[in-house]
Design a protein around this motif. Structure first.
Motif, short mmCIF file in Angstrom:
data_model
loop_
_atom_site.label_atom_id
_atom_site.label_comp_id
_atom_site.label_asym_id
_atom_site.label_seq_id
_atom_site.Cartn_x
_atom_site.Cartn_y
_atom_site.Cartn_z
N ASP A 192 0.83 -1.21 0.00
CA ASP A 192 0.00 0.00 0.00
C ASP A 192 0.86 1.26 0.00
N PHE A 193 0.44 2.25 -0.78
CA PHE A 193 1.05 3.58 -0.82
C PHE A 193 0.03 4.57 -0.29
N ASP A 194 0.38 5.31 0.77
CA ASP A 194 -0.54 6.31 1.31
C ASP A 194 -0.55 7.52 0.40
N LEU A 195 -1.76 7.91 -0.06
CA LEU A 195 -1.91 9.09 -0.90
C LEU A 195 -2.39 10.28 -0.09
N ALA A 196 -3.32 10.03 0.83
CA ALA A 196 -3.88 11.07 1.69
C ALA A 196 -4.37 10.39 2.96
N SER A 197 -4.97 11.15 3.86
CA SER A 197 -5.40 10.57 5.13
C SER A 197 -6.48 9.51 4.96
N ASP A 198 -7.28 9.60 3.92
CA ASP A 198 -8.35 8.61 3.71
C ASP A 198 -8.28 7.96 2.32
N ALA A 199 -7.09 7.94 1.70
CA ALA A 199 -6.96 7.33 0.37
C ALA A 199 -5.60 6.63 0.24
N ASP A 200 -5.62 5.42 -0.32
CA ASP A 200 -4.41 4.64 -0.57
C ASP A 200 -4.44 4.12 -2.01
N PHE A 201 -3.26 3.86 -2.54
CA PHE A 201 -3.08 3.18 -3.81
C PHE A 201 -2.32 1.90 -3.48
N PHE A 202 -2.64 0.77 -4.12
CA PHE A 202 -1.91 -0.46 -3.83
C PHE A 202 -1.63 -1.25 -5.10
N VAL A 203 -0.58 -2.06 -5.02
CA VAL A 203 -0.25 -3.03 -6.08
C VAL A 203 -0.23 -4.41 -5.43
N TYR A 204 -0.54 -5.43 -6.21
CA TYR A 204 -0.57 -6.79 -5.68
C TYR A 204 -0.16 -7.79 -6.74
N ALA A 205 0.32 -8.95 -6.28
CA ALA A 205 0.70 -10.04 -7.18
C ALA A 205 0.72 -11.34 -6.39
#
Length: 172
Positions: A106-119
């Motif tokens: 997970d990458f934190d973008l803001a206090s209530d938003a994340d971006f994630f990658v998975y495999a």
């Protein structure tokens, strides 16, 4: 199949005990496949979607283990298949139960938003693989592709990205 269900039950039980987050998941699927016979090859593209349950088990920092179970479907556009050495044009439909086990970052973008990658790997059990076609001789027909053409149990690689907003709404 019984061993698969037992293993899934153990993963679910351990995820619950480890304070994992249970969530619903849904998303878009795109698959390409290449069939080779001798020196000729044919590539096909399929689109569809999936829906199911997943468990987000925190490991270290922003890395988590995400096992799950989902139902997926894939459809082709108009495709061509060879049945009894004769070409037929029609549409392919595939329905599977999948058990993915993914590593997620997970990458934190803001206090209530994340971006994630998975495999990770995905074990699939085929419920239905059909080719619906029309011919001049028989009209509309359906061919079951399990047996000679397809195996019901498959292992694949799953990867992608997604986002989380408002700390609990997630898209893949």
């Amino acid at each position: 199949m019984k061993k698969l269900l037992f293993t899934l039950a153990l993963v679910i039980a351990s995820a619950t005990a480890a304070n994992a987050q249970l969530g619903l998941t849904a998303g878009y699927l795109h698959q390409t496949s290449t069939a080779r016979t001798g020196e000729t090859s044919r590539e096909a593209s399929y689109n569809g979607g999936f829906a199911g349950l997943e468990f987000n088990i925190p490991l270290v920092g922003e890395i988590s283990l995400v096992p799950g179970v989902n139902l997926s479907f894939l459809l082709s556009g108009t495709d061509e298949i060879s049945l009894f050495s004769l070409p037929y044009r029609g549409q392919y439909r595939d329905i599977n139960i999948n058990v993915p086990v993914e590593l997620r970052y997970d990458f934190d973008l803001a206090s209530d938003a994340d971006f994630f990658v998975y495999a990770g790997p995905t074990l699939s059990y085929g419920l239905s693989a059909k080719f619906m076609y029309k011919s001049l001789l028989s009209g509309a027909s359906t061919a079951d592709l399990y047996g000679d053409k397809y195996s019901r149990i498959n292992l694949g690689v799953n990867f992608g990205f997604g986002f989380v907003v408002f700390d609990n709404i997630q898209g893949k």
